[in-house]
Enzyme design. Structure first.
Site, PDB file in Angstrom:
ATOM      1  N   ASP A  64       0.780  -1.423   0.125  1.00  0.00           N
ATOM      2  CA  ASP A  64       0.004  -0.031  -0.063  1.00  0.00           C
ATOM      3  C   ASP A  64       0.939   0.970  -0.115  1.00  0.00           C
ATOM      4  O   ASP A  64       1.632   1.437   0.885  1.00  0.00           O
ATOM      5  CB  ASP A  64      -0.858   0.042   1.203  1.00  0.00           C
ATOM      6  CG  ASP A  64      -1.766   1.151   1.375  1.00  0.00           C
ATOM      7  OD1 ASP A  64      -2.421   1.543   0.209  1.00  0.00           O
ATOM      8  OD2 ASP A  64      -1.832   1.701   2.535  1.00  0.00           O
ATOM      9  N   THR A  97      -2.905   5.389  -3.976  1.00  0.00           N
ATOM     10  CA  THR A  97      -1.863   5.997  -3.374  1.00  0.00           C
ATOM     11  C   THR A  97      -0.600   5.878  -4.046  1.00  0.00           C
ATOM     12  O   THR A  97       0.214   6.827  -4.069  1.00  0.00           O
ATOM     13  CB  THR A  97      -1.688   5.306  -1.763  1.00  0.00           C
ATOM     14  OG1 THR A  97      -1.609   4.027  -1.955  1.00  0.00           O
ATOM     15  CG2 THR A  97      -2.871   6.031  -0.932  1.00  0.00           C
ATOM     16  N   THR A  98       0.019   4.729  -4.647  1.00  0.00           N
ATOM     17  CA  THR A  98       0.931   4.337  -5.420  1.00  0.00           C
ATOM     18  C   THR A  98       0.924   5.176  -6.674  1.00  0.00           C
ATOM     19  O   THR A  98       1.770   5.930  -7.037  1.00  0.00           O
ATOM     20  CB  THR A  98       1.003   3.061  -5.601  1.00  0.00           C
ATOM     21  OG1 THR A  98       1.087   2.397  -4.506  1.00  0.00           O
ATOM     22  CG2 THR A  98       2.628   2.723  -6.287  1.00  0.00           C
ATOM     23  N   ASP A 394      -8.868  -0.136   2.364  1.00  0.00           N
ATOM     24  CA  ASP A 394      -8.917   0.605   0.939  1.00  0.00           C
ATOM     25  C   ASP A 394     -10.130   0.031   0.171  1.00  0.00           C
ATOM     26  O   ASP A 394     -10.976   1.095  -0.452  1.00  0.00           O
ATOM     27  CB  ASP A 394      -7.572   0.223   0.018  1.00  0.00           C
ATOM     28  CG  ASP A 394      -6.308   0.627   0.507  1.00  0.00           C
ATOM     29  OD1 ASP A 394      -6.448   1.488   1.579  1.00  0.00           O
ATOM     30  OD2 ASP A 394      -5.280   0.585  -0.077  1.00  0.00           O
TER      31      ASP A 394
END
Length: 560
Positions: A64, A97-98, A394
């Site tokens: 994550d 998020t990445t 998530d």
């Protein structure tokens, strides 16, 4: 001659480090690129995991982006901005998020040659902002609404969105199983925005498929005294009393001072203490409640008293669990046992105590308000269950967002390629330098499909060429085509149900562009020597203590 005689003006304290100009900007861009290289390989269904080992000896395995960025403990001031956008993406939409870190770093990387060639950074910022607005308009145009569908169809569509999120996580192998569970949990809490209404409890042991969802509240059996085993462990349609008081003998003798003139009076005081506790317990029993939960301790006397009257009790229940029971059953937490009326008691269909692994759980199911759900997670290693919890967080966020903003776009790099094509086309209509800048912005968006291919071990150049050709078709039928992770070719992401809420992409592109513009607008960094020396002294002190205080002998100090 007079110019040579002018004294030098000193503005900043001696030792202050200032770096400015083009070199400073390039240095910041390089720092951001280095940070993005850390999380680059975690993108997508074939992304790798990172094992992070901190100074306390804690080990975290995660892919994550936000978790990794938080744990990296980055000190470079410009690179910290990437940590902030990953955190904001995580709290706002939960997923991507990445993506957001990769996009921001790629925008900066594309801007670097222009900066080195002497282009003013404000020109780049202006073009990037224009490109960002155009990209968001295009996403809204391409998004498909899931409004107006029946509840079953909607559940199905939301499960597809959750499965897309989970496919890149450690529990991706069981994504259908968990996606359905997440959708049921989110639908159970309805329009309640409080995320803590979905509890996630972790029980080591068993395998992932032993995880289950409780439509109600489940929590670990609390510490209990003698007499607990004699209490009934299952009720049908019980009334539940929630308390925030201590049902113990000792609690009555706090802050009290009594002076006696006659020793025989002592016994009456002891009896009074017992009468007070018995009076409290009696009122709990008379209320008609069959399950009594308290945030504070329920002592051995009370436990035995309730057991004799076929009442279940649990003390020291965690605050959040008590609040969730209150939300689910409609009961009200009481701070006194006087005047307990039926309205403040909460019902549920079934209460039972069940063995899960080597833990015992108190489970309340079939609650009337139904505003809460609990997911009980099983798995082999602790780190694995921790990562599964982060993955489910998530997915829960994504499903909530998809329910609120009910538009979805094609995943798998399809939307990125389509925006990239659209921006390239738009750039040709612009005369002037900004044509080049918008083109570089469009090229940066291709980092997502390229990285998906790299992480899966495919030839990125080959796949991207196929995608460009497909997206360039005049009919527009190539718009939903993205990377096919299974075959190494390209496939219709929409038909394959690789969907993500449009809000994820909009948020990611906006945040990444803002961060890139922010870093491009910085042309000078000033480091205060005082704060640096304070940090240095603290570190030196810690090293000295770590070596028994003798660590610095011989450094500039000669022993005599």
């Amino acid at each position: 001659m007079s110019a040579m005689m002018q004294p030098q003006i000193i503005l900043l304290k001696e030792g202050t480090d200032t770096s400015q100009g083009k070199a400073q900007l390039v240095s910041n861009i390089n720092a951001c690129t280095a940070v993005s290289d850390v999380v680059r390989t975690t993108l997508g269904p074939r992304g790798m995991d990172k094992l992070i080992h901190d100074d306390k000896g804690n080990v975290t395995i995660s892919n994550d982006g936000a978790t990794i960025m938080k744990l990296l403990d980055i000190v470079h001031p410009a690179a910290k901005i990437l940590v902030d956008i990953a955190k904001s993406q995580d709290s706002e939409v939960g997923d991507g998020t990445t993506t957001v870190v990769l996009l921001a770093a790629e925008f900066l990387k594309e801007a670097k040659p222009f900066i080195e060639d002497g282009v003013h950074s404000q020109n780049l910022i202006r073009s990037y902002r224009t490109a960002c607005d155009l990209a968001i308009e295009k996403i809204k145009e391409l998004a498909t609404s899931i409004e107006g569908k029946s509840i079953d169809e909607k559940k199905n569509l939301l499960a597809k969105c959750a499965a897309t999120t989970l496919s890149s996580k450690l529990i991706g192998g069981e994504k259908e199983f968990f996606a359905q569970m997440v959708v049921d949990a989110v639908i159970a809490i309805g329009n309640d925005d409080r995320l803590n209404m979905i509890g996630i409890k972790k029980v080591p042991g068993g395998n992932m498929r032993d995880s289950f969802l409780v439509n109600g509240v489940a929590f670990k059996k609390t510490f209990s005294y003698a007499g607990f085993e004699q209490q009934p462990k299952k009720f049908v349609n019980p009334k539940i009393l929630l308390l925030n008081i201590e049902l113990e003998l000792k609690s009555e003798k706090e802050n009290a001072e009594i002076r006696l003139s006659d020793p025989s009076q002592y016994q009456s005081i002891v009896d009074a203490e017992w009468n007070i506790i018995y009076d409290k317990l009696d009122k709990c029993v008379q209320s008609g409640a069959q399950v009594v939960l308290s945030r504070l301790a329920i002592g051995d006397l009370a436990t035995q008293y309730f057991a004799d009257r076929d009442i279940f009790c649990a003390g020291r229940v965690a605050e959040e669990d008590l609040q969730r029971v209150a939300a689910a059953t409609g009961a009200t937490v009481q701070t006194t046992v006087n005047n307990i009326i039926d309205e403040i008691l909460g019902p549920c269909e079934i209460f039972e105590e069940k063995q899960v692994g080597n833990e015992r759980f108190n489970i309340f199911s079939g609650c009337p308000s139904g505003k809460t759900a609990t997911i009980v997670l099983r798995g082999g290693a602790d780190q694995f269950i921790e990562e599964a919890e982060r993955s489910l967080h998530d997915a829960i966020m994504i499903v909530r967002r998809a329910m609120k903003n009910s538009t979805v776009v094609a995943g798998g790099g399809a939307i990125d390629m389509e925006i990239s094509r659209f921006l390239r086309q738009h750039a040709r209509t612009i005369a002037g330098k900004s044509q080049l800048f918008i083109n570089s912005y469009a090229k940066a968006l291709e980092v997502i499909p390229r990285q998906l291919c790299d992480n899966a071990g495919f030839d990125a150049t080959d796949v991207l060429n196929k995608l460009r050709q497909k997206h360039a078709l005049p009919s527009g039928e190539g718009a939903p085509f993205g990377v096919d992770i299974n075959t190494g070719g390209i496939a219709d992401s929409f038909a394959n149900f690789v969907w993500e809420p449009a809000v994820v992409k909009i948020n990611a592109i906006t945040a990444a562009t803002e961060a890139a513009c922010l870093i491009l607008s910085v042309d000078e960094t000033v480091k205060n020597p005082k704060s640096e020396s304070a940090q240095g002294e603290a570190a030196a002190g810690a090293m000295g203590r770590g070596r028994g205080g003798a660590g610095f002998r011989g450094r500039g100090m000669r022993r005599r």
